[in-house]
Design an enzyme around this catalytic site. Structure first.
Site, PDB file in Angstrom:
ATOM      1  N   THR A  20     162.154 -72.511 -58.861  1.00  0.00           N
ATOM      2  CA  THR A  20     161.508 -73.141 -60.015  1.00  0.00           C
ATOM      3  C   THR A  20     159.998 -73.139 -59.895  1.00  0.00           C
ATOM      4  O   THR A  20     159.283 -72.994 -60.890  1.00  0.00           O
ATOM      5  CB  THR A  20     162.026 -74.585 -60.177  1.00  0.00           C
ATOM      6  OG1 THR A  20     163.435 -74.546 -60.412  1.00  0.00           O
ATOM      7  CG2 THR A  20     161.347 -75.293 -61.336  1.00  0.00           C
ATOM      8  N   SER A  61     167.104 -69.760 -56.659  1.00  0.00           N
ATOM      9  CA  SER A  61     167.768 -69.987 -55.374  1.00  0.00           C
ATOM     10  C   SER A  61     169.281 -70.120 -55.496  1.00  0.00           C
ATOM     11  O   SER A  61     169.989 -70.039 -54.496  1.00  0.00           O
ATOM     12  CB  SER A  61     167.176 -71.192 -54.650  1.00  0.00           C
ATOM     13  OG  SER A  61     167.580 -72.405 -55.231  1.00  0.00           O
ATOM     14  N   SER A  62     169.816 -70.283 -56.701  1.00  0.00           N
ATOM     15  CA  SER A  62     171.272 -70.238 -56.868  1.00  0.00           C
ATOM     16  C   SER A  62     171.811 -68.844 -56.573  1.00  0.00           C
ATOM     17  O   SER A  62     173.006 -68.678 -56.330  1.00  0.00           O
ATOM     18  CB  SER A  62     171.664 -70.662 -58.285  1.00  0.00           C
ATOM     19  OG  SER A  62     171.055 -69.801 -59.240  1.00  0.00           O
ATOM     20  N   THR A  94     165.129 -75.070 -55.258  1.00  0.00           N
ATOM     21  CA  THR A  94     165.718 -76.299 -54.717  1.00  0.00           C
ATOM     22  C   THR A  94     167.234 -76.239 -54.571  1.00  0.00           C
ATOM     23  O   THR A  94     167.810 -77.007 -53.802  1.00  0.00           O
ATOM     24  CB  THR A  94     165.349 -77.504 -55.600  1.00  0.00           C
ATOM     25  OG1 THR A  94     165.827 -77.280 -56.933  1.00  0.00           O
ATOM     26  CG2 THR A  94     163.842 -77.718 -55.632  1.00  0.00           C
ATOM     27  N   ASP A  95     167.902 -75.335 -55.293  1.00  0.00           N
ATOM     28  CA  ASP A  95     169.366 -75.345 -55.292  1.00  0.00           C
ATOM     29  C   ASP A  95     169.949 -75.113 -53.903  1.00  0.00           C
ATOM     30  O   ASP A  95     170.941 -75.742 -53.536  1.00  0.00           O
ATOM     31  CB  ASP A  95     169.907 -74.279 -56.251  1.00  0.00           C
ATOM     32  CG  ASP A  95     169.816 -74.688 -57.708  1.00  0.00           C
ATOM     33  OD1 ASP A  95     169.355 -75.815 -57.977  1.00  0.00           O
ATOM     34  OD2 ASP A  95     170.196 -73.890 -58.580  1.00  0.00           O
TER      35      ASP A  95
END
Length: 371
Positions: A20, A61-62, A94-95
């Site tokens: 993000t 990051s997913s 952040t995921d």
């Protein structure tokens, strides 16, 4: 890019991986596409810090894979081969940040810090939290030592081990539900309140020398399969057995309570262990340790079946511990050796040497006075 200050400045390398903090509007939603230099340009530099940027990859990051994480692990080690580097900051989505941070920490033996940060609001937004988080991460990376890998977010400093994403959208995205934060950063000060506990670091796995950021397609970079299976009301062994049949070499069972399932699942665990599969048991409860209390398919029976309890590690980091075990020399075919190594990663932390913080007091009371 390199920004220079006066002589004697702390030299920090920023490794950009997307997320993000690097995401811009794509017409239907946000996706990572801003370069590390673009992200760095949004944040002021702490006094006495110079920065160099490495654009390693740029993904939400997913979509993070073990190949990405191993390439990052190798890059961290290669960066620290330069004795002139004082610390590393990694910008990350952040995921899956908690997984990457823990993998890096399990292999981090250098006294110099690695700090992961990111953002909850996208790049370039007026209320974006990325610039402040990046500034804080640079401040921490230029100040502390002997703390392992850290997560810095919303003015808080967290140890990699145990820290998970606990808020989907709020700015204070990360915490360790079973422990206090490691410290706090703000007002140009870094205050460390406690010491992290870490197992003896692992050597860099051979797979890290082979991984490349582009190795993301199916079969492009084969690694041990580690599955995560969750127990619930009406839960049965079907998915656990399916993971074994699919070739999983490790399984994380997300149990209920302090580590409980059913007799049928305990029997499936025993079968998996007999096939040489590493089985770790965590819980879907946010905080607290696992404990051998109940039989009837509870943790007593799961441990008797050969599973290992994960302490306060939750599913994502427990999976990383299993993967790291399988990638290490101890995971190369000797089940007893692999089990012993995994037990050490899960249950055998040793207290680190005293931390060094030159940017401010490490007193908890001093932090409380400023809070």
């Amino acid at each position: 890019m390199k920004r220079t200050n006066d002589g004697g400045a702390r030299r920090i390398v920023v490794i950009s991986t997307g997320g993000t903090i690097a995401s811009r509007w794509q017409g239907t939603g946000y996706a990572a596409d801003a370069s590390g230099n673009d992200v760095l340009a949004t944040a002021p530099l702490p006094e006495g810090v110079t920065v160099e940027v490495v654009d390693l990859f740029n993904v939400n990051s997913s979509r993070m894979t073990a190949a990405h994480q191993l390439a990052l692990l190798r890059t961290v080690h290669e960066t620290f081969a330069d004795p002139g580097v004082d610390g590393i900051v990694i910008t990350h989505g952040t995921d899956t940040l908690e997984e990457t941070a823990f993998l890096l920490d399990l292999h981090h033996s250098d006294s110099r810090p690695v700090v992961l940060t990111g953002a909850q609001r996208p790049f370039g937004t007026g209320d974006g939290d990325g610039p402040g988080n990046l500034y804080d991460a640079l401040q921490v990376a230029s100040t502390v030592s002997d703390l392992g890998v850290l997560v810095v977010f919303d003015g808080r400093v967290h140890a990699a081990r145990g820290t998970v994403k606990t808020q989907t959208l709020a700015a204070d995205a990360f915490s360790d539900p079973s422990a206090e934060r490691l410290g706090r950063v703000g007002f140009s000060r870094v205050d460390i309140e406690r010491q992290p506990e870490r197992p003896t670091p692992l050597p860099l796995p051979a797979a890290a020398y082979k991984a490349a950021p582009g190795d993301t397609g199916p079969g492009a970079f084969p690694l041990p399969r580690v599955a995560v299976v969750t127990h619930h009301s009406d839960g049965d062994p079907f998915l656990l057995n399916a993971a074994v049949a699919a070739g999983a070499r490790g399984i994380v069972l997300v149990a209920t309570g302090a580590g409980n399932a059913t007799p049928e699942i305990a029997a499936a665990v025993a079968y998996a262990v007999a096939q040489g599969v590493l089985v770790a048991v965590t819980t879907r409860v946010p905080a607290g340790p696992l404990a051998e209390i109940y039989t009837g398919g509870g943790a007593v029976d799961l441990v008797a079946a050969g599973a290992l309890l994960t302490g306060t590690l939750r599913a994502a980091q427990a999976r990383i511990a299993v993967l790291a075990t399988l990638l290490a020399e101890g995971g190369s075919g000797d089940p007893a050796r692999s089990t012993a190594l995994l037990r050490r990663l899960l249950d055998g932390p040793v207290r680190a040497e005293p931390a060094l913080a030159t940017g401010g007091s490490r007193s908890a009371s001093a932090v409380a006075a400023r809070a």
